[in-house]
Design a protein around this motif. Structure first.
Motif, PDB file in Angstrom:
ATOM      1  N   ALA A 294      40.077   5.510 -42.408  1.00 41.83           N
ATOM      2  CA  ALA A 294      40.414   6.095 -41.105  1.00 41.83           C
ATOM      3  C   ALA A 294      39.196   6.374 -40.242  1.00 41.83           C
ATOM      4  N   SER A 295      38.002   6.063 -40.721  1.00 43.50           N
ATOM      5  CA  SER A 295      36.808   6.268 -39.904  1.00 43.50           C
ATOM      6  C   SER A 295      36.585   5.041 -39.020  1.00 43.50           C
ATOM      7  N   GLU A 296      35.593   5.136 -38.154  1.00 45.30           N
ATOM      8  CA  GLU A 296      35.285   4.002 -37.280  1.00 45.30           C
ATOM      9  C   GLU A 296      35.018   2.765 -38.130  1.00 45.30           C
ATOM     10  N   THR A 297      35.682   1.669 -37.756  1.00 44.52           N
ATOM     11  CA  THR A 297      35.617   0.451 -38.562  1.00 44.52           C
ATOM     12  C   THR A 297      35.373  -0.744 -37.664  1.00 44.52           C
ATOM     13  N   LEU A 298      34.527  -1.645 -38.120  1.00 41.10           N
ATOM     14  CA  LEU A 298      34.234  -2.882 -37.405  1.00 41.10           C
ATOM     15  C   LEU A 298      34.546  -4.056 -38.320  1.00 41.10           C
ATOM     16  N   VAL A 299      35.076  -5.113 -37.725  1.00 37.85           N
ATOM     17  CA  VAL A 299      35.497  -6.278 -38.502  1.00 37.85           C
ATOM     18  C   VAL A 299      34.847  -7.523 -37.924  1.00 37.85           C
ATOM     19  N   ASP A 300      34.065  -8.200 -38.743  1.00 39.20           N
ATOM     20  CA  ASP A 300      33.471  -9.483 -38.382  1.00 39.20           C
ATOM     21  C   ASP A 300      34.308 -10.600 -38.992  1.00 39.20           C
ATOM     22  N   ILE A 301      34.516 -11.656 -38.219  1.00 37.21           N
ATOM     23  CA  ILE A 301      35.296 -12.806 -38.684  1.00 37.21           C
ATOM     24  C   ILE A 301      34.496 -14.066 -38.406  1.00 37.21           C
ATOM     25  N   SER A 302      34.383 -14.913 -39.399  1.00 33.70           N
ATOM     26  CA  SER A 302      33.705 -16.195 -39.189  1.00 33.70           C
ATOM     27  C   SER A 302      34.517 -17.299 -39.842  1.00 33.70           C
ATOM     28  N   MET A 303      34.533 -18.444 -39.192  1.00 37.79           N
ATOM     29  CA  MET A 303      35.256 -19.608 -39.681  1.00 37.79           C
ATOM     30  C   MET A 303      34.251 -20.591 -40.260  1.00 37.79           C
ATOM     31  N   ASN A 304      34.506 -21.046 -41.484  1.00 37.42           N
ATOM     32  CA  ASN A 304      33.575 -21.930 -42.181  1.00 37.42           C
ATOM     33  C   ASN A 304      34.351 -23.021 -42.903  1.00 37.42           C
ATOM     34  N   THR A 305      33.633 -23.907 -43.529  1.00 36.24           N
ATOM     35  CA  THR A 305      34.250 -24.922 -44.390  1.00 36.24           C
ATOM     36  C   THR A 305      33.564 -24.890 -45.742  1.00 36.24           C
ATOM     37  N   GLU A 306      34.251 -25.415 -46.744  1.00 38.54           N
ATOM     38  CA  GLU A 306      33.663 -25.455 -48.079  1.00 38.54           C
ATOM     39  C   GLU A 306      34.175 -26.669 -48.831  1.00 38.54           C
ATOM     40  N   ASN A 307      33.383 -27.132 -49.772  1.00 36.64           N
ATOM     41  CA  ASN A 307      33.732 -28.261 -50.612  1.00 36.64           C
ATOM     42  C   ASN A 307      34.872 -27.867 -51.543  1.00 36.64           C
ATOM     43  N   LYS A 308      35.927 -28.646 -51.533  1.00 36.56           N
ATOM     44  CA  LYS A 308      37.082 -28.301 -52.360  1.00 36.56           C
ATOM     45  C   LYS A 308      36.741 -28.268 -53.835  1.00 36.56           C
ATOM     46  N   SER A 309      35.790 -29.092 -54.263  1.00 38.15           N
ATOM     47  CA  SER A 309      35.430 -29.115 -55.685  1.00 38.15           C
ATOM     48  C   SER A 309      34.805 -27.805 -56.124  1.00 38.15           C
TER      49      SER A 309
END
Length: 921
Positions: A294-309
């Motif tokens: 319930a305190s001040e909260t920040l959310v970072d979002i990043s879109m990436n790719t990864e090797n399925k293996s």
């Protein structure tokens, strides 16, 4: 409230000025600056696998920060219905850290975990049913959560676990600056030389406000990697699109409840409420992350790719590198502990249900609350109220409640009346009651400091106010001037406040008076960011920084409880709140706050309401026409058309705007608005049934298209149209002067019927639809049945005995289904005495049937089904009715060949009886 704004340029300039002058950017937030110094990888946390212990409740183990030698204590729970809970706290904190109470309504049953494999590097735990596995990697610490063999989510895979332990300042002064930032851990070299003061460890300054941190730095953070996901939603409230965007080069999403008047659009700045629930969706899986803090909260979002293996998959060929999308979500909060729930789904409705079981269902409101509401800041006196009320009757426009803002009180003292303007408030309420209407009045959390105000004096004598850091009553400026703020985090205060709503406590109130909680972020005009100082003190000695986002949640809870007590536990309450948190859905409705009379604010209201709805708050809406500025007639009409198909439907305007009653914009516009509102009332049986389903099954009332069509990728980012339940699709017109709009009808193999023309269309196509000012595209989905009223009267109560018509839209299989819920519309008797009916309608094999869907229901009604309209039907030679008494009689019908429309009329089937119609060929 601010002064009115005359044009779009001024409004935009004001929004930017408000944000830049009054509210923080991330550069002003010390704990965010500290955490953002970390670079991915090289986490100093090491899981001590030898400390792993299993019990009937779950598993525990310790983490060691190898640089500052502080140990953390991790608790892992596998809960029922595919929910994983992770808690992280200090192993031996100097004193307790804040853990959010009251939000979790039900502690879900736990499954026992067992060790599947273990070596010196990792351990794998599995649930008894084998559905979920958790791989714990020791160094650096990481958790991979698998479900049904797939890996949808990893915890701390980027190494952003961050936990500032409680300490004494003298220790920090002895230690190096590096130890405060986790020693030798990688960080941005450009900012290594920041001083302790710059880092905001023990105090930080914003403008003239100095936040002294008695407990020192206490922030926490953790990252989650969502494998295969590139669409994420939720974490309201922001003036943003439905699909959340990457924050890599921009500001993060901020969750810190603030009174941001005329908020800038497409902004990650926090506004009035916060729900720290993020949803991720891809074909065949939906999941959620609920960050309980319930305190001040920040959310970072990043879109990436990864090797399925890398996820344990085998490539077909060495040169065939299959790449998957990945979304990384990083949560950072100022204080408290890490307490997070991973909702594994796998379907959207599974996630909604999992979250509802934790935080509670949407409150089931009284029927009147789903009608049309008329509000202004402010209606000036009793005569004004009566004239507005009469205007609806003269213009044949239904409505259910008129609202009074702060000027109805004596000098802005809540639970009082201005006896000059409102000399006979009880008589005024009885006048409304005679027309089957209600009154809603405002009650804010700030209390005027006035020794002649009994409410203030009693609260002060009982120590019911929030205190400042020196132990004195916290005072700030709000509408009454110098004000004190009730400490709603204290259950004793909530109990006292609830009792103030009793008829013998609230002078000249009646049982048709309901409540509106505003300014409860809380707003403090002379406070930092227009809110309460973080070092203010609540019950238990907790600082306001710990509980900030809970404040409005607690006031709405106390208010709803007060209205329930007022009736001796018989009547359902209605409470609207501006500030909210996870769990607020249990207590009433939410609106999006002080918006602007601009087309862009109408457009953004759609994704804002959708994000609220999928995060548990189904009863939501936006002020029709915009709170500030004067809407042009076209905008007002289009806003009415949009809001009539949204859960909470209220016209609300600022005191310095022109009057906005719906008959003041010319005869043609009045006609269109009247027809729009009447359509809302005709569909109230459908809306009421959806609210019941939201209450018992956590099914969102309005839904993004992807919820109903989870496999169709082309629905995942659509936020200019949406579903109402599973049956209706609406595309509001949100731009000026348009004569055509593109409407996407999803679903391979689906049929859709235009609600006005009843014309049929195939799914999985985009239509170029002509629109006039009096039309908005609404389609009924094939395979559904919608109940409607055959006649619209002045209010929901007046329509109680109006008969029903059932709209049956056949799909390609010539079948359809739907429900109708019915009770007295206002009490808890549906729950306590089974006084309800839940009817199931179906059409299959040329037979329409009405049967009981819940045998517990015992409600008696004289209401009847009068007509059944079947879209997409083949013309029968005869239609027979199979009555409850066993009689079989032919019934009258007409058939429209051009529209394939069968209209069966003259029926008189009681809603509580089972009956059938058979089509003969």
């Amino acid at each position: 409230m601010e002064s009115s704004i005359e044009n779009t340029e001024e409004a935009s300039a004001l929004a930017e000025a408000v944000e830049s002058n009054k509210f923080k950017t991330t550069g002003d937030i010390a704990f965010y600056r500290r955490q953002k110094k970390l670079l991915p990888g090289n986490s100093p946390y090491h899981a001590l696998l030898d400390t792993l212990e299993l019990s009937d409740c779950g598993a525990t183990l310790q983490l060691l920060n190898e640089e500052n030698k502080v140990s953390l204590f991790v608790e892992l729970f596998a809960l029922e219905d595919h929910v994983i809970r992770i808690k992280v706290n200090e192993l031996k904190p100097m004193k307790p850290r804040y853990e959010v109470p009251d939000v979790i309504l039900n502690e879900l049953l736990t499954q026992r975990l067992s060790i599947v494999s273990k070596d010196g590097l990792s351990v794998t735990l599995a649930t008894v049913d084998g559905c979920s596995q958790v791989l714990i990697i020791a160094k650096p610490f990481r958790m991979d959560v698998r479900n049904q063999g797939e890996l949808p989510i990893s915890v701390n895979s980027l190494g952003f676990l961050y936990f500032e332990h409680l300490r004494k300042k003298s220790q920090d002064e002895v230690n190096t600056r590096g130890s405060l930032l986790e020693g030798k851990r990688k960080r941005d070299t450009k900012t290594q030389k920041e001083s302790e003061e710059d880092l905001g460890l023990w105090k930080e300054q914003f403008h003239e406000f100095i936040d002294t941190k008695t407990n020192g730095p206490t922030s926490i953070g953790l990252d989650f990697s969502l494998h295969g996901f590139e669409h994420v939603y939720g974490i309201p409230e922001h003036t943003e699109n439905l699909r959340l965007k990457t924050t890599s080069q921009e500001e993060p999403y901020r969750l810190y409840n603030l009174d941001v008047f005329a908020c800038k659009l497409y902004s990650r700045i926090s506004v009035y409420g916060s729900v720290p629930l993020l949803l991720a969706h891809k074909p065949k899986q939906t999941m959620g992350i609920f960050w309980l803090n319930a305190s001040e909260t920040l959310v970072d979002i990043s879109m990436n790719t990864e090797n399925k293996s890398a996820l344990g998959k085998t490539k077909k060929l060495k040169t065939d590198v299959e790449v998957l999308p990945r979304t990384d979500v990083r949560w950072m909060s100022e204080s408290g502990i890490i307490d997070t729930y991973i909702l594994m789904g796998p379907s959207p409705f599974d996630v909604f249900n999992q979250y509802s079981k934790l935080t509670g269902p949407q409150a089931f409101p009284p029927l009147f609350a789903l009608g049309h509401h008329q509000c202004r800041y402010s209606y000036k006196d009793e005569n004004d109220v009566k004239q507005v009320d009469a205007g609806f009757d003269v213009n044949d426009i239904p409505y259910d409640a008129i609202w009074l803002d702060i000027d109805h009180t004596e000098g802005k003292r809540y639970f009082t009346w201005d006896r000059t303007k409102f000399p006979s408030p009880r008589e005024m309420q009885e006048h409304l009651r005679a027309k089957d209407r209600k009154l809603v009045v405002i009650s804010d959390p700030h209390i005027k400091v006035d020794k002649k105000y009994p409410f203030y004096c009693e609260a002060k004598s009982k120590n019911y106010f929030v205190m400042d850091k020196n132990g004195e009553v916290y005072r700030g400026s709000c509408w009454p001037g110098v004000s004190a703020y009730l400490d709603f985090t204290n259950p004793i205060v909530r109990n006292w406040y609830a009792n103030k709503h009793r008829l013998d406590q609230y002078e000249d109130s009646t049982d048709i008076l309901f409540m509106w909680n505003d300014m409860n972020e809380p707003t403090v005009f002379d406070g930092p960011e227009l809110t309460m100082h973080k070092q203010a003190l609540h019950i238990g000695g907790w600082e306001h920084r710990e509980v900030h986002n809970l404040y409005g949640f607690y006031q709405q809870w106390a208010t709803a409880e007060g209205l329930i007590r007022r009736s001796g536990g018989i009547e359902r309450p209605f409470v609207l709140t501006r500030s909210f948190f996870a769990g607020s859905q249990r207590y009433g409705a939410v609106w999006t706050g002080d918006n602007v009379a601009e087309w862009s604010y109408l457009k953004i209201s759609i994704p804002m309401l959708l994000n609220l709805s999928i995060t548990g708050i189904s009863f939501c809406g936006a002020d029709v026409g915009g709170f500030v500025q004067n809407p042009e007639p076209e905008l007002l009409v289009r806003w009415y058309q949009a809001a009539a198909y949204q859960p909470f439907f209220r016209n609300h305007s600022h005191t310095e705007t022109e009057r906005r009653e719906p008959w003041l914009f010319g005869e043609d516009n009045t006609r269109i608005i009247r027809e729009t509102i009447r359509e809302r009332y005709a569909l109230l049986p459908f809306w009421y049934t959806l609210f019941y389903m939201a209450h018992i099954k956590a099914e969102p009332i309005i839904r993004p298209l992807w919820v109903e069509f989870p496999e169709e990728v082309n629905t995942f980012a659509v936020d200019d149209e949406y579903m109402i339940g599973e049956a209706l699709l609406i595309h509001p017109v949100s731009e000026a002067g348009v004569t055509e709009v593109n409407v996407f009808l999803p679903g391979m193999g689906e049929l859709w019927y235009h609600l006005r023309t009843l014309q049929r269309f195939d799914g999985e196509q985009t239509l170029r639809v002509s629109v006039t000012l009096d039309s908005v595209p609404v389609y009924q989905r094939g395979g559904t049945i919608i109940p409607r009223k055959t006649q619209v009267l002045r209010s929901t109560k007046a329509m109680e005995m109006v008969s029903y018509i059932l709209y049956v839209a056949l799909n390609f299989e010539n079948s359809a289904k739907g429900n109708l819920f019915l009770d007295d519309g206002h009490s808890f008797n549906y729950q306590s005495k089974n006084q309800f009916l839940l009817r199931r309608f179906s059409f299959k094999d040329n037979t329409f049937s009405a049967v009981c869907a819940d045998e517990r229901g015992q409600y008696c009604t004289d209401c009847v089904v009068e007509r059944v309209l079947v879209m997409g039907a083949v013309r029968p030679t005869c239609v027979t009715a199979h009555c409850p008494d066993g009689q079989v009689n032919p019934v009258y019908f007409t058939y429209n060949v051009k529209k394939s429309l069968l209209n069966i009329e003259g029926l008189q089937f009681n809603l509580g009886c089972d009956w059938m119609l058979k089509l003969h060929y």
